[in-house]
Write an enzyme that holds these catalytic residues in place. Structure first.
Site, mmCIF file in Angstrom:
data_model
loop_
_atom_site.group_PDB
_atom_site.id
_atom_site.type_symbol
_atom_site.label_atom_id
_atom_site.label_comp_id
_atom_site.label_asym_id
_atom_site.label_seq_id
_atom_site.Cartn_x
_atom_site.Cartn_y
_atom_site.Cartn_z
ATOM 1 C CG ASN A 22 -1.998 1.268 1.237
ATOM 2 O OD1 ASN A 22 -2.829 1.240 0.471
ATOM 3 N ND2 ASN A 22 -1.571 2.102 2.043
ATOM 4 C CD GLU A 23 -1.464 5.496 0.045
ATOM 5 O OE1 GLU A 23 -2.444 6.158 0.115
ATOM 6 O OE2 GLU A 23 -1.089 5.838 1.404
ATOM 7 C CD GLU A 30 -6.346 4.468 -0.801
ATOM 8 O OE1 GLU A 30 -6.069 5.587 -0.045
ATOM 9 O OE2 GLU A 30 -5.541 3.550 -0.457
ATOM 10 C CD1 TRP A 32 -5.055 12.212 5.716
ATOM 11 C CD2 TRP A 32 -3.822 13.788 4.729
ATOM 12 N NE1 TRP A 32 -5.325 12.302 4.225
ATOM 13 C CE2 TRP A 32 -4.366 13.103 3.617
ATOM 14 C CE3 TRP A 32 -2.790 14.735 4.432
ATOM 15 C CZ2 TRP A 32 -4.392 13.589 2.304
ATOM 16 C CZ3 TRP A 32 -2.589 15.351 3.249
ATOM 17 C CH2 TRP A 32 -3.492 14.652 2.075
ATOM 18 C CE LYS A 78 -11.045 9.166 16.929
ATOM 19 N NZ LYS A 78 -9.590 8.677 16.893
ATOM 20 C CG HIS A 129 -9.802 9.903 5.522
ATOM 21 N ND1 HIS A 129 -10.861 9.222 4.391
ATOM 22 C CD2 HIS A 129 -8.773 10.017 4.779
ATOM 23 C CE1 HIS A 129 -9.950 9.793 3.487
ATOM 24 N NE2 HIS A 129 -9.027 9.913 3.642
#
Length: 673
Positions: free
Chosen positions: A152-153, A312, A320, A361, A363
């Site tokens: 992932n990323e 995504e 963030w 949470k 996001h």
């Protein structure tokens, strides 16, 4: 040859990261019901699930994942199945604490976040290969499986580790890359400051030193860290290809220039079967839709112009950034369909159901804390219906007008320490040049400096400090054969080892630009200069000036004041059948637009003066037809001229000659014929 499109997906991809392990299994049925209601076609599963799949060393629990994949398949939802190698379990780090990465200052990170990985660590590599093998053996033939999602990323949040294992691996990489310590000494210029090495065993990573270190070493360590992550990706990919043939393999990129600077996506784009990307708006007061378009164009370019997939983005605010505003009504659809216009084969989100616990949470998600009575949910369902009506665009390609040269290696080198001015930001120049092209309604391809440029009437070089000799020869041929080139200051200065090209600035671009730069003269903070054009008009520059000496180039704009007063500021060099422009100061958007106006005239590129600012018009073409995407980012209704009549796919209405485009709306016209 590996497949590139998700297996069994007959419509555009729509869905998001699905993390059912965060919820009681009783919620799964409700989730799947809502997915069908919203028109979800694919979800990403298992990306962070290693601790659940292997709760203790060598003990596996696939029962929950079996039930989940069966449930999704029974409801017609395809699966992008992750290998969970971005988050090894706590038991793994207890057994192998040296798999945690070490900073340049010698501090070892702790477990408790994500992506805390030393990519050189042999124990991590073995464990990652093992869990990937177990997943492939179990699910290769599962009817829900459409796509493999490795890791992932990569590079977020840690790309480079500076531990002893990495030091040994770096030495092996140097031996493979250079062949001998003498070649390393030559490339890095270690004669300076007495840094010469007698053997490769004396070389360490560029750890924290009393003052600035060797820039050639620092640049190569960035290459090494990127190559090491790519080695690990290839290991997992090859396992999946062997055990699950016919299922494409990807990993999610983050190509937006403001979000990830540790990965060479030109190289990574050649390794994946399908290029996918994650994109999140940077809400810093700028026009966020311009950065979105730039990221989408760059991702498509990394894919070689082929269709790609937005894996995504967010339904509304993220969590963030210093300040995380919600998206305005209709903005989610505009964002999503703008990616589709620029080549994405769908729009996926992080995540499906908004978390109640954990770091993300707050996001946003497809199913928000407010549930299905919320505006976000209603817009999600509306977007699902819109994407379903656009299924015929699958496989078509976005048509570009001009190109921008970009290279991650140059960005890495430019951002090393001790450059002439810390105010010069190559990303800012790339953003600003892109925005100027966007405002002229050009669709942009990004290109590697050594790529074939013959298809583009206009090529822009906004910030390319590092250029190989081959790249310099490439752009010279491009201009000689009739192309128009626009180059910004501090480009072409060094070679691939961060060594200044011989013969004076601007090095690899000196001949094509028909000039030399005797000296850089960066400006002090807050200082500005005026430059005057042939008609007496003035433009403003800041950050940077140069003492330019034409050697074949003509002076078009001249410094009116400042340290380089009286010297050329903007030049044009006619070479062969084309022309090359040079801009030696940092112009604002208005100034860049004026210069680009001249260059566009040289290039003979058709402009779209009939379109208002912040109205995008992008074309996708292929066997199924030609599609015009019109996206209105303004608060006013507009009319968009069409080259032919057609059918608007989101409303079913006919469009003849001109397309009515309401404020904040998106329309997609399939042209007749």
């Amino acid at each position: 040859m590996p497949e590139t499109a998700p297996r069994g997906l007959t419509r555009l991809a729509f869905g998001g990261d699905y993390n059912p392990e965060q919820w009681p299994e009783s919620v799964w049925q409700d989730d799947v019901r809502l997915m069908r209601e919203a028109g979800v076609t694919m979800v990403s599963v298992g990306i962070f699930s290693w601790a659940l799949l292997e709760p203790s060393p060598g003990t596996y629990d696939f029962g929950w994942l079996d039930r989940l994949l069966d449930l999704l398949h029974d409801n017609g939802i395809r699966v992008d199945l992750g290998t969970p190698t971005v988050v090894p379990p706590a038991w793994f780090y207890r057994a192998h604490p040296d798999a945690l990465p070490v900073t340049a200052d010698g501090v070892r990170y702790e477990f408790g976040s994500r992506g805390a990985i030393c990519h050189s660590n042999a124990d991590y590599r073995a464990a990652a290969a093992n869990i990937t093998t177990r997943l492939a053996e179990r699910y290769a033939d599962h009817p829900a499986l459409a796509l493999w999602h490795v890791h992932n990323e990569y590079g977020v949040p840690v790309s480079a580790c500076y531990c002893d294992s990495c030091a040994a691996h770096f030495r092996r990489w140097l031996e493979t890359t250079y062949g001998s310590v003498d070649a390393v000494n030559e490339a890095w210029g270690t004669a300076f400051w007495g840094q010469r090495y007698a053997g490769l065993d004396q070389i360490n990573p560029p750890r924290t030193a009393p003052t600035v270190g060797n820039p050639g070493q620092a640049l190569d360590y960035k290459r090494f860290a990127d190559a090491t992550m790519r080695e690990n990706f290839r290991t997992e990919r090859d396992i999946l290809h062997r055990l699950a043939p016919g299922i494409p393999v990807t990993t999610n990129f983050m190509t937006a220039l403001s979000q990830c600077d540790s990965v060479d996506y030109w190289a990574w784009g050649r390794e994946v079967d399908l290029v996918t990307n994650d994109h999140y708006l940077i809400t810093d007061g700028r026009r966020t839709h311009v950065n979105l378009a730039m990221a989408a164009d760059l991702t498509r370019s990394v894919a070689g112009g082929a269709p790609w997939l937005l894996l995504e983005h967010s339904t509304s605010g993220v969590n963030w950034q210093p300040r995380n505003p919600a998206k305005a009504p209709g903005q989610m659809a505009r964002n999503s369909l703008a990616h589709v216009a620029r080549g994405s084969e769908g729009a996926m989100f992080f995540q499906w159901r908004q978390s109640r616990r954990g770091a993300e949470k707050f996001h946003s998600a497809m199913v928000p804390h407010g549930g299905t009575g919320s505006r976000v949910w209603r817009e999600v369902a509306e977007l699902g219906a819109s994407l379903d009506s656009l299924s015929t665009i699958r496989g078509t390609r976005t048509a570009a007008d001009v190109a921008v040269l970009w290279d991650w290696h140059s960005w890495w080198a430019q951002n090393l320490q001790w450059r002439p001015s810390e105010d010069h930001d190559p990303r800012e120049r790339a953003d600003t040049f892109y925005e100027a092209l966007y405002d002229r309604h050009f669709t942009v391809d990004f290109a590697h400096p050594e790529a074939d440029l013959s298809a583009y009437p206009l090529v822009v070089v906004p910030a390319l400090y590092l250029m190989t000799e081959a790249a310099g020869n490439n752009v010279r041929r491009y201009v000689e054969n009739g192309g128009t080139l626009v180059v910004s200051y501090f480009s072409g200065i060094v070679d691939e080892h961060d060594a200044v090209h011989e013969g004076g600035y601007p090095g690899a671009l000196r001949d094509v630009l028909g000039l030399t730069v005797e000296e850089f003269s960066p400006l002090l903070e807050g200082q500005a200069v005026r430059i005057t054009g042939p008609d007496g008009s003035e433009l403003n520059g800041d950050v940077w000036t140069e003492f330019v000496v034409p050697q074949g180039a003509e002076t078009v704009w001249t410094y009116a004041d400042g340290p380089a007063a009286g010297h050329p500021a903007v030049t044009r060099h006619r070479l062969g059948e084309g022309s090359a422009w040079y801009v030696s100061t940092r112009l604002d958007a208005q100034g860049l637009d004026a210069i680009l106006g001249w260059a566009v005239e040289d290039a003979g590129v058709a402009t779209r003066a009939d379109l208002p600012r912040d109205v995008e018009v992008v074309r996708r073409t292929g066997e199924s037809g030609t599609y015009v995407f019109a996206i209105n980012h303004t608060a006013s209704d507009v009319k968009v001229p069409l080259e032919a009549d057609g059918t608007e796919l989101l409303t079913g209405e006919r469009a003849a000659g001109r397309l009515a485009l309401p404020a904040g709306a998106v329309r997609v016209v399939r042209l007749d014929g």
